[in-house]
Enzyme design. Structure first.
Site, mmCIF file in Angstrom:
data_model
loop_
_atom_site.group_PDB
_atom_site.id
_atom_site.type_symbol
_atom_site.label_atom_id
_atom_site.label_comp_id
_atom_site.label_asym_id
_atom_site.label_seq_id
_atom_site.Cartn_x
_atom_site.Cartn_y
_atom_site.Cartn_z
ATOM 1 C CG ASP A 174 34.412 6.243 -18.652
ATOM 2 O OD1 ASP A 174 34.748 6.618 -17.508
ATOM 3 O OD2 ASP A 174 34.161 5.069 -18.938
ATOM 4 C CG HIS A 214 38.849 8.503 -22.430
ATOM 5 N ND1 HIS A 214 38.281 9.733 -22.658
ATOM 6 C CD2 HIS A 214 40.157 8.744 -22.139
ATOM 7 C CE1 HIS A 214 39.197 10.681 -22.507
ATOM 8 N NE2 HIS A 214 40.345 10.106 -22.189
ATOM 9 C CG ASP A 224 44.287 12.308 -26.239
ATOM 10 O OD1 ASP A 224 44.392 11.776 -25.131
ATOM 11 O OD2 ASP A 224 43.850 13.464 -26.423
ATOM 12 N N GLY A 225 41.405 10.748 -26.950
ATOM 13 C CA GLY A 225 40.028 11.206 -27.028
ATOM 14 C C GLY A 225 39.879 12.708 -26.937
ATOM 15 C CD GLU A 283 41.215 2.669 -25.231
ATOM 16 O OE1 GLU A 283 42.314 2.697 -24.627
ATOM 17 O OE2 GLU A 283 40.140 3.069 -24.721
#
Length: 285
Positions: A168, A41, A142-143, A117
């Site tokens: 994060d 993130h 998407d992380g 991100e």
């Protein structure tokens, strides 16, 4: 997804997270083998603390602003402050480095970094900020999905035996985020068990985290460490009183270095009855 880290850059949560990330990077780079780092993130990776977003909250004043003014002598904090100053020499006196910038400057030429991100504007800025760094791969995705796709990490036919995964998330739905993060960590450890994993989490009422601690202790890691900093008493459900890091497979003696740093951060950033907490949920064998 509405969260923008620019509103919170340089606050007390960033401070503890970035102090620890640099300490882990330094421990990992002490050995010559190349590393892989995944920032799930990542945000935009570089912030201006005089922007409208940062000025609106003023959170950096009680984080990096206070720390620069007091500059505790602790070596981990000094390492972090040196990185912030280096960022400002390169990008201006009000610049603040996000985790991708810190990873890029702490790791070496043969290391590799993937930064994810999901927000389109933030991802575009992240890509622009690191366009000249061949080590950095920016993914507008998407992380958590990236943890499945990118672990175990490879470079051609070669595998990376060591590295760091930083998670994060924004915690827009806090309890659900814990479920998602712990599930992703469990699966990732099955794919890449030797990686060091760091999950950042907010603290409002610490007693509400007991279930999270119990579940984290069951993850299939060699060690499970919790490091926390509370800058105000843990008695308000409306404020983020502090934050913590769940560190899986921590480098050797990281706890011995983090303890004094957490104490110094509590003294420098605390408002009323600050606290710090460092505990092995599962100690290394």
């Amino acid at each position: 997804m509405n969260y923008r880290h620019a509103f919170h850059a340089g606050n007390h949560a960033d401070v503890i997270k970035h102090v620890a990330v640099l300490a882990i990077c330094d421990a990992l780079t002490a050995k010559p083998a190349p590393l892989f780092a995944l920032d799930t993130h990542a945000g935009r990776g570089l912030y201006a603390l005089d922007s409208n977003s940062a000025q609106r909250t003023g959170e950096a004043e009680d984080g990096i602003g206070r720390l620069l003014a007091e500059a505790p002598a602790n070596p981990l904090i000094q390492r972090y402050l040196q990185a912030v100053r280096a960022c400002r020499q390169e990008h201006g006196r009000m610049a603040y480095p996000g985790s991708p910038w810190l990873l890029a400057h702490a790791l070496r030429a043969d290391d590799r970094i993937a930064a994810c991100e999901l927000h389109p504007e933030e991802a575009a800025q992240l890509k622009a900020n690191f366009a000249g760094d061949a080590r950095m791969a920016v993914h507008a995705r998407d992380g958590y999905a990236a943890m499945k796709a990118l672990l175990p990490p490879r470079l051609g036919e070669a595998k990376f035996g060591r590295g760091l995964v930083l998670i994060d998330p924004p915690y827009e739905a806090q309890l659900e985020e814990f479920d998602t993060a712990l599930s992703a960590l469990r699966e990732a450890l099955g794919r890449w068990p030797q990686g060091c994993y760091v999950l950042w989490y907010p603290i409002k009422l610490r007693r509400s985290l007991q279930s999270f601690y119990r579940r984290a202790a069951t993850l299939p890691a060699k060690s499970v460490l919790v490091a926390e900093l509370l800058v105000r008493p843990d008695d308000s459900p409306l404020l983020m009183n502090g934050s913590g890091l769940l560190i899986l497979n921590a480098p050797f003696q990281l706890d011995e270095k983090l303890g004094p740093a957490l104490r110094a951060l509590a003294e420098a950033l605390g408002e009323r009855k600050p606290q710090w907490h460092l505990e092995w949920l599962r100690a290394p064998a």
